[in-house]
Write a protein that holds these residues in place. Structure first.
Motif, short mmCIF file in Angstrom:
data_model
loop_
_atom_site.label_atom_id
_atom_site.label_comp_id
_atom_site.label_asym_id
_atom_site.label_seq_id
_atom_site.Cartn_x
_atom_site.Cartn_y
_atom_site.Cartn_z
N ASP A 142 0.83 -1.20 0.00
CA ASP A 142 0.00 0.00 0.00
C ASP A 142 0.87 1.26 0.00
OD1 ASP A 142 -2.46 1.27 -0.01
OD2 ASP A 142 -2.54 1.42 2.17
N SER A 143 0.30 2.34 -0.48
CA SER A 143 0.96 3.66 -0.47
C SER A 143 -0.07 4.72 -0.79
CB SER A 143 2.06 3.71 -1.54
OG SER A 143 1.45 3.79 -2.82
N LEU A 144 0.35 5.97 -0.65
CA LEU A 144 -0.48 7.09 -1.08
C LEU A 144 -0.86 6.93 -2.56
CD1 LEU A 144 -1.51 10.07 -0.79
CD2 LEU A 144 0.81 10.78 -1.38
N PHE A 145 0.10 6.47 -3.37
CA PHE A 145 -0.14 6.35 -4.82
C PHE A 145 -1.25 5.34 -5.11
CE2 PHE A 145 4.52 6.81 -4.11
CZ PHE A 145 4.59 8.16 -4.40
N LYS A 146 -1.26 4.24 -4.35
CA LYS A 146 -2.27 3.21 -4.59
C LYS A 146 -3.65 3.69 -4.14
CE LYS A 146 -2.78 -1.80 -4.35
NZ LYS A 146 -2.14 -3.08 -3.99
N ARG A 147 -3.66 4.50 -3.08
CA ARG A 147 -4.95 4.96 -2.55
C ARG A 147 -5.56 6.07 -3.40
NH1 ARG A 147 -2.18 3.96 2.23
NH2 ARG A 147 -1.54 6.10 2.53
N VAL A 148 -4.70 6.85 -4.06
CA VAL A 148 -5.22 7.96 -4.88
C VAL A 148 -4.68 7.83 -6.31
CG1 VAL A 148 -5.64 10.44 -4.92
CG2 VAL A 148 -4.98 9.35 -2.77
N PRO A 149 -5.13 6.80 -7.04
CA PRO A 149 -4.58 6.62 -8.38
C PRO A 149 -4.95 7.82 -9.26
CG PRO A 149 -6.42 5.11 -8.01
CD PRO A 149 -6.19 5.82 -6.72
N GLY A 150 -4.06 8.23 -10.12
CA GLY A 150 -4.35 9.35 -11.01
C GLY A 150 -3.81 10.67 -10.51
N ARG A 151 -3.42 10.73 -9.23
CA ARG A 151 -2.91 12.01 -8.71
C ARG A 151 -1.46 12.25 -9.17
NH1 ARG A 151 -2.83 13.85 -2.35
NH2 ARG A 151 -1.44 15.61 -2.59
N TYR A 152 -0.65 11.20 -9.10
CA TYR A 152 0.76 11.33 -9.47
C TYR A 152 1.14 10.31 -10.53
CZ TYR A 152 1.29 13.75 -4.94
OH TYR A 152 1.18 14.61 -3.89
N ILE A 153 2.08 10.69 -11.38
CA ILE A 153 2.75 9.73 -12.25
C ILE A 153 4.18 9.62 -11.73
CG2 ILE A 153 3.56 9.26 -14.60
CD1 ILE A 153 1.16 11.00 -15.57
N VAL A 154 4.58 8.42 -11.38
CA VAL A 154 5.96 8.22 -10.89
C VAL A 154 6.89 8.25 -12.10
CG1 VAL A 154 7.54 6.61 -9.75
CG2 VAL A 154 5.19 6.86 -8.90
N THR A 155 7.89 9.12 -12.04
CA THR A 155 8.82 9.25 -13.17
C THR A 155 10.19 8.63 -12.87
OG1 THR A 155 9.46 11.44 -12.35
CG2 THR A 155 7.70 11.34 -14.01
N GLY A 156 10.50 8.45 -11.59
CA GLY A 156 11.79 7.84 -11.24
C GLY A 156 11.85 7.62 -9.73
N VAL A 157 12.79 6.81 -9.30
CA VAL A 157 12.92 6.49 -7.87
C VAL A 157 14.39 6.55 -7.48
CG1 VAL A 157 12.42 4.79 -6.05
CG2 VAL A 157 10.89 4.95 -8.04
N GLU A 158 14.64 7.12 -6.28
CA GLU A 158 15.99 7.11 -5.70
C GLU A 158 16.05 6.05 -4.61
OE1 GLU A 158 17.18 10.91 -4.04
OE2 GLU A 158 16.27 11.96 -5.73
N PHE A 159 17.09 5.23 -4.66
CA PHE A 159 17.27 4.16 -3.67
C PHE A 159 18.55 4.42 -2.89
CE2 PHE A 159 15.03 2.49 -7.32
CZ PHE A 159 13.94 1.84 -6.74
N ARG A 160 18.47 4.33 -1.56
CA ARG A 160 19.67 4.42 -0.71
C ARG A 160 20.14 2.99 -0.46
NH1 ARG A 160 23.47 7.86 0.42
NH2 ARG A 160 21.94 9.53 0.72
N LEU A 161 21.30 2.64 -0.98
CA LEU A 161 21.78 1.26 -0.91
C LEU A 161 23.14 1.19 -0.24
CD1 LEU A 161 20.66 0.16 -4.49
CD2 LEU A 161 19.48 -0.26 -2.32
N SER A 162 23.37 0.08 0.43
CA SER A 162 24.57 -0.07 1.24
C SER A 162 25.74 -0.64 0.43
CB SER A 162 24.25 -1.00 2.41
OG SER A 162 25.41 -1.29 3.12
N ARG A 163 26.95 -0.23 0.82
CA ARG A 163 28.14 -0.87 0.23
C ARG A 163 28.62 -2.01 1.12
NH1 ARG A 163 29.68 0.69 -4.41
NH2 ARG A 163 29.32 2.80 -5.12
#
Ligand code: FAD
Ligand code: EPU
Length: 353
Positions: free
Chosen positions: A173-194
């Motif tokens: 679940d997320s805000l995006f799933k609850r309100v479809p049509g409000r946002y278009i996801v264009t990219g994602v930033e991931f914090r990843l460990s070395r």
């Protein structure tokens, strides 16, 4: 602007969607608009055929059931750029475009020596869809590694960078799933460990899988390989048997209800799900009622996993929906537990009462 003439934008009228959904059901979109560069979205949405519509955004179509054809245009983002945007001592920030294939991102992150996404290997679909339902598997949810989600806000035309907190993630679940049509996801930033020294191995079967592969001190890539092996055994390949993974979410119920169910059904597994809550495996509930392997025409339940609704070939979205509804109604009547579908339903609402 005339969209068909715009570079990096492809427009198809009366687009067939069978190849664009992993259930492989027939559906047709009035228009399919594919955009390579998300920076063009403002122009594209202001032009025919998208002007004045709320398009259905589609990634890999692995979490959607077309019960009917959509009556709005379908929009796909096809940019696949991936790059490190910040490299600190112990971790790095990895950015990926929405159109990149999810599993390719997981493998690319491992190739870059970055760890955290390995338990999420082999989940179908795109990077842009990963935050929509906060994808999860084998003890990890993607929210744990998301630093920010880049979105286009349809009402204002603004490009925003939402923090993890603003996305309001929950189980599938997320805000995006609850309100479809409000946002278009264009990219994602991931914090990843070395740091490759602390793999997440708590999910049932993972340690055993690593042991049977002879791995004594698992690294992130070993974990990815083990997850891939388990998934290939348990879940049908959509290229062979149409499906969308788990069709139902695992229900979360108050502890007193879980305790009452445990009294009547001692074999029912239960998992802690926060204060006063337990998660029940929907697969167990469905399996116990004998639905595993059910087949009605070409619609059914996978023989290998009771949570997976499958299309054996020519099932319609409506026939798949009807099987799912029958299963959920039987679970409700027998156990008093209401199952909710995980995929987005197009052309139907879920109302089992
Ligand atoms: P789609 O099906 O195209 O879209 C799903 C939803 O996201 C729709 O509401 C759509 O409108 C929206 N959406 C897609 N892209 C965007 C965007 N850029 N902006 C805004 N909205 C968007 N899921 C898990 O969590 N864990 C698993 O282990 C898992 N295993 C699976 C196994 C199989 C065999 C299959 C077929 C599916 C599985 N899934 C799993 C479900 C699915 O793979 C994920 O939900 C995935 O993130 C869907 O990606 P997609 O690109 O195919 O999304
Ligand atoms: N079980 C049965 N019968 C079956 C299958 C499972 O009784 O046919 C019972 C077993 O008791 C088992 C329990 O269900 O211990 C849980 O099964 P499993 O480990 O396969 O997990 P799941 O709850 O069915 C969830 C996710 C999957 C994810 C796996 C691994 C949901 C709705 N599903 O499945 O995600 O890959 O755990 O983490 O949370 C998806 O979302 O599409 C998906 C595939």
């Amino acid at each position: 602007m005339t969209l068909p003439d715009a570079p990096g934008v492809r427009v198809t009228p009366n687009a067939l969607l069978r190849a664009l959904n992993t259930f492989a059901v027939d559906a047709t979109a009035p228009w399919l608009v594919e955009v390579d560069d998300a920076a063009r979205l403002a122009d594209v949405l202001a032009s025919a055929p998208l002007r004045g519509t709320t398009p259905l955004v589609l990634g890999g179509g692995s979490n959607v059931l077309f019960v009917a054809s959509p009556d709005v245009p379908v929009l796909r983002l096809t940019g696949r750029d991936v790059r490190i945007i910040d490299d600190a001592a112990g971790s790095a920030l990895l950015y990926a475009d929405a159109g990149m294939e999810w599993h390719a991102l997981v493998m690319a992150s491992l190739d870059l020596g970055l760890h955290g996404l390995e338990n999420l290997a082999l989940i179908p679909g795109t990077v842009g869809a990963a935050p929509i339902q906060n994808i999860g598997a084998y003890g990890v949810e993607v929210r744990e590694h998301i630093e920010a989600v880049h979105v286009f806000e349809c009402a204002t035309g603004d490009a925003l960078r939402l923090s993890t907190g603003e996305c309001d993630f929950g189980y599938r679940d997320s805000l995006f799933k609850r309100v479809p049509g409000r946002y278009i996801v264009t990219g994602v930033e991931f914090r990843l460990s070395r740091n490759d020294a602390a793999p997440v191995l708590g999910y049932a079967g993972l340690v055993e899988e690593l042991a049977s592969a002879g791995v004594k001190a698992p690294r992130a890539r070993d974990v990815a390989n083990a997850v891939i092996a388990i998934r290939r055994r348990k879940l049908p390949d959509p290229a062979v048997l149409g499906n969308a993974g788990s069709f139902f979410k695992n229900p979360i119920v108050p502890t007193d209800i879980a305790d009452a169910l445990a009294c009547m059904h001692p074999a029912l597994p239960q998992f802690h799900a926060g204060d006063g809550l337990r998660k029940l495996p929907a697969a167990w509930l469905i399996d116990s009622l004998g639905f595993k392997g059910l087949r009605e025409g070409d619609a059914g339940i996978a023989p290998s996993h009771a949570l997976v609704l499958v299309n054996h070939g020519e099932a319609t979205g409506r026939q798949l929906f009807d099987v799912a509804m029958r299963v959920a109604r039987t679970v409700r009547d027998r156990y008093g537990v209401v199952l909710e579908p995980e995929p987005r339903l197009i052309g139907a609402t879920w109302d089992i009462v």
